[in-house]
Motif scaffolding. Sequence first.
Motif, PDB file in Angstrom:
ATOM      1  N   THR A 184       0.833  -1.201   0.000  1.00  0.00           N
ATOM      2  CA  THR A 184       0.000   0.000   0.000  1.00  0.00           C
ATOM      3  C   THR A 184       0.868   1.251   0.000  1.00  0.00           C
ATOM      4  OG1 THR A 184      -1.684  -1.190   1.250  1.00  0.00           O
ATOM      5  CG2 THR A 184      -1.838   1.213   1.222  1.00  0.00           C
ATOM      6  N   PRO A 185       0.609   2.199  -0.904  1.00  0.00           N
ATOM      7  CA  PRO A 185       1.393   3.441  -0.937  1.00  0.00           C
ATOM      8  C   PRO A 185       1.328   4.185   0.396  1.00  0.00           C
ATOM      9  CG  PRO A 185       0.057   3.232  -2.910  1.00  0.00           C
ATOM     10  CD  PRO A 185      -0.385   2.142  -1.985  1.00  0.00           C
ATOM     11  N   ARG A 186       2.387   4.816   0.747  1.00  0.00           N
ATOM     12  CA  ARG A 186       2.482   5.506   2.041  1.00  0.00           C
ATOM     13  C   ARG A 186       1.447   6.622   2.152  1.00  0.00           C
ATOM     14  NH1 ARG A 186       5.546   5.881   6.352  1.00  0.00           N
ATOM     15  NH2 ARG A 186       5.877   7.896   7.370  1.00  0.00           N
ATOM     16  N   ILE A 187       1.127   7.268   1.038  1.00  0.00           N
ATOM     17  CA  ILE A 187       0.173   8.367   1.082  1.00  0.00           C
ATOM     18  C   ILE A 187      -1.188   7.884   1.571  1.00  0.00           C
ATOM     19  CG2 ILE A 187      -0.390   8.043  -1.368  1.00  0.00           C
ATOM     20  CD1 ILE A 187      -0.452  11.360   0.616  1.00  0.00           C
ATOM     21  N   LEU A 188      -1.580   6.661   1.174  1.00  0.00           N
ATOM     22  CA  LEU A 188      -2.856   6.115   1.633  1.00  0.00           C
ATOM     23  C   LEU A 188      -2.813   5.802   3.120  1.00  0.00           C
ATOM     24  CD1 LEU A 188      -3.917   3.705  -1.275  1.00  0.00           C
ATOM     25  CD2 LEU A 188      -4.748   6.008  -0.775  1.00  0.00           C
ATOM     26  N   LYS A 189      -1.674   5.314   3.609  1.00  0.00           N
ATOM     27  CA  LYS A 189      -1.542   5.032   5.033  1.00  0.00           C
ATOM     28  C   LYS A 189      -1.616   6.310   5.854  1.00  0.00           C
ATOM     29  CE  LYS A 189       0.904   0.616   4.841  1.00  0.00           C
ATOM     30  NZ  LYS A 189      -0.143  -0.095   5.591  1.00  0.00           N
ATOM     31  N   LEU A 190      -1.030   7.385   5.351  1.00  0.00           N
ATOM     32  CA  LEU A 190      -1.088   8.664   6.057  1.00  0.00           C
ATOM     33  C   LEU A 190      -2.512   9.212   6.086  1.00  0.00           C
ATOM     34  CD1 LEU A 190       2.162  10.377   4.694  1.00  0.00           C
ATOM     35  CD2 LEU A 190       1.785   9.433   6.980  1.00  0.00           C
ATOM     36  N   LEU A 191      -3.277   8.946   5.022  1.00  0.00           N
ATOM     37  CA  LEU A 191      -4.633   9.477   4.928  1.00  0.00           C
ATOM     38  C   LEU A 191      -5.634   8.662   5.741  1.00  0.00           C
ATOM     39  CD1 LEU A 191      -4.854  10.373   1.121  1.00  0.00           C
ATOM     40  CD2 LEU A 191      -4.802  11.979   3.036  1.00  0.00           C
ATOM     41  N   PHE A 192      -5.492   7.346   5.751  1.00  0.00           N
ATOM     42  CA  PHE A 192      -6.537   6.483   6.308  1.00  0.00           C
ATOM     43  C   PHE A 192      -6.150   5.756   7.590  1.00  0.00           C
ATOM     44  CE2 PHE A 192      -7.518   6.775   1.741  1.00  0.00           C
ATOM     45  CZ  PHE A 192      -8.840   7.204   1.813  1.00  0.00           C
ATOM     46  N   ASP A 193      -4.873   5.484   7.805  1.00  0.00           N
ATOM     47  CA  ASP A 193      -4.459   4.758   9.005  1.00  0.00           C
ATOM     48  C   ASP A 193      -3.904   5.754  10.015  1.00  0.00           C
ATOM     49  OD1 ASP A 193      -5.241   2.462   7.810  1.00  0.00           O
ATOM     50  OD2 ASP A 193      -3.244   1.726   7.358  1.00  0.00           O
ATOM     51  N   THR A 194      -4.773   6.233  10.883  1.00  0.00           N
ATOM     52  CA  THR A 194      -4.369   7.260  11.840  1.00  0.00           C
ATOM     53  C   THR A 194      -3.772   6.684  13.108  1.00  0.00           C
ATOM     54  OG1 THR A 194      -6.621   7.294  12.744  1.00  0.00           O
ATOM     55  CG2 THR A 194      -6.102   8.883  11.006  1.00  0.00           C
ATOM     56  N   HIS A 195      -3.998   5.363  13.352  1.00  0.00           N
ATOM     57  CA  HIS A 195      -3.476   4.758  14.567  1.00  0.00           C
ATOM     58  C   HIS A 195      -1.981   4.511  14.440  1.00  0.00           C
ATOM     59  CE1 HIS A 195      -4.073   1.314  11.922  1.00  0.00           C
ATOM     60  NE2 HIS A 195      -3.199   0.661  12.664  1.00  0.00           N
ATOM     61  N   ILE A 196      -1.312   4.456  15.573  1.00  0.00           N
ATOM     62  CA  ILE A 196       0.124   4.178  15.612  1.00  0.00           C
ATOM     63  C   ILE A 196       0.330   2.684  15.778  1.00  0.00           C
ATOM     64  CG2 ILE A 196       2.289   4.590  16.848  1.00  0.00           C
ATOM     65  CD1 ILE A 196       1.148   7.251  17.758  1.00  0.00           C
ATOM     66  N   GLU A 197       1.062   2.082  14.857  1.00  0.00           N
ATOM     67  CA  GLU A 197       1.279   0.645  14.897  1.00  0.00           C
ATOM     68  C   GLU A 197       2.283   0.271  15.983  1.00  0.00           C
ATOM     69  OE1 GLU A 197       2.333  -0.872  11.140  1.00  0.00           O
ATOM     70  OE2 GLU A 197       0.505  -0.214  10.126  1.00  0.00           O
ATOM     71  N   ASP A 198       1.968  -0.790  16.704  1.00  0.00           N
ATOM     72  CA  ASP A 198       2.866  -1.315  17.730  1.00  0.00           C
ATOM     73  C   ASP A 198       3.861  -2.260  17.069  1.00  0.00           C
ATOM     74  OD1 ASP A 198       4.155  -2.368  19.870  1.00  0.00           O
ATOM     75  OD2 ASP A 198       2.369  -3.190  20.866  1.00  0.00           O
ATOM     76  N   PRO A 199       5.160  -1.936  17.099  1.00  0.00           N
ATOM     77  CA  PRO A 199       6.152  -2.802  16.421  1.00  0.00           C
ATOM     78  C   PRO A 199       6.258  -4.182  17.041  1.00  0.00           C
ATOM     79  CG  PRO A 199       7.231  -1.114  17.752  1.00  0.00           C
ATOM     80  CD  PRO A 199       5.762  -0.772  17.735  1.00  0.00           C
ATOM     81  N   LEU A 200       5.774  -4.365  18.282  1.00  0.00           N
ATOM     82  CA  LEU A 200       5.848  -5.658  18.953  1.00  0.00           C
ATOM     83  C   LEU A 200       4.595  -6.490  18.752  1.00  0.00           C
ATOM     84  CD1 LEU A 200       7.458  -4.549  22.344  1.00  0.00           C
ATOM     85  CD2 LEU A 200       8.584  -5.416  20.281  1.00  0.00           C
TER      86      LEU A 200
END
Length: 249
Positions: free
Chosen positions: A201-217
């Motif tokens: 998925t292009p990063r621009i879409l993640k910035l627009l739609f995925d507002t949560h912070i992913e847990d690396p663990l």
Amino acid sequence: MAYHTLRQEYMLMPPVTRAYTTVCLLTSIAVQLDVVSPFQLYFNPLLITQKFEIWRLLTPFFFFGTFSFNFLFNMIFTYRYCRMLEEGSFRGRTADFVYMFIFGCITTVICAWFVNLLFLGHSLTTMFVYIWARRNPYVRMNFFGLLPFRAPYLPWVLVAFSVLLGNSVLVDILGIAIGHLYFFLEDVFPNQPGGRRLLATPRILKLLFDTHIEDPLYNPTPDERPGGFDWGAAGAPGAAEQPRENENQ
């Protein structure tokens, strides 16, 4: 009271499903009231390239016909499987779900350029059904309470139903083909030796739609991973596994 219940239920729908089904419903209402004509909406490559009617790249995905049994059938399937995908294997990954939408629309338009298809929403719905069915291979279903089968056969049951209704199966076959292409690139190929995820998925879409912070663990369950189940691993679900949920259709 009923209004507030309906509004609450509407707002509980996941965002992409809510937006798409709303646009489809409003489009059919507009046609039913003669606000717009289907001739202004259908897919026509010549009008797109020569008259620059660019909106025809999108509007064929929004019109499922005027109010009828066929319209109701298509809208129920669109809402049901779009929502189950968004709340299931795409839960918390709205950007990936939007990218799947974009992939399906672009691929359908490319195919429709070479075949005589006027409206493309049904193919997109079939793609949703196919992807959901392949990602839920152990779900038992039945069609109108008559025909029991497992989920992966659902797209082909719909093809047979289209034949019984006298409809063209071209749109169903196109949706199945596009759904299989997406499933292979996203769920199968990344898990093969030397394979990789081609539909990142292009990063621009993640910035627009995925507002949560992913847990690396965080370690997601197999069906939540971008590549789906690791079918070649020792811990992958096998044929002997019993289904753990029932789904009636």
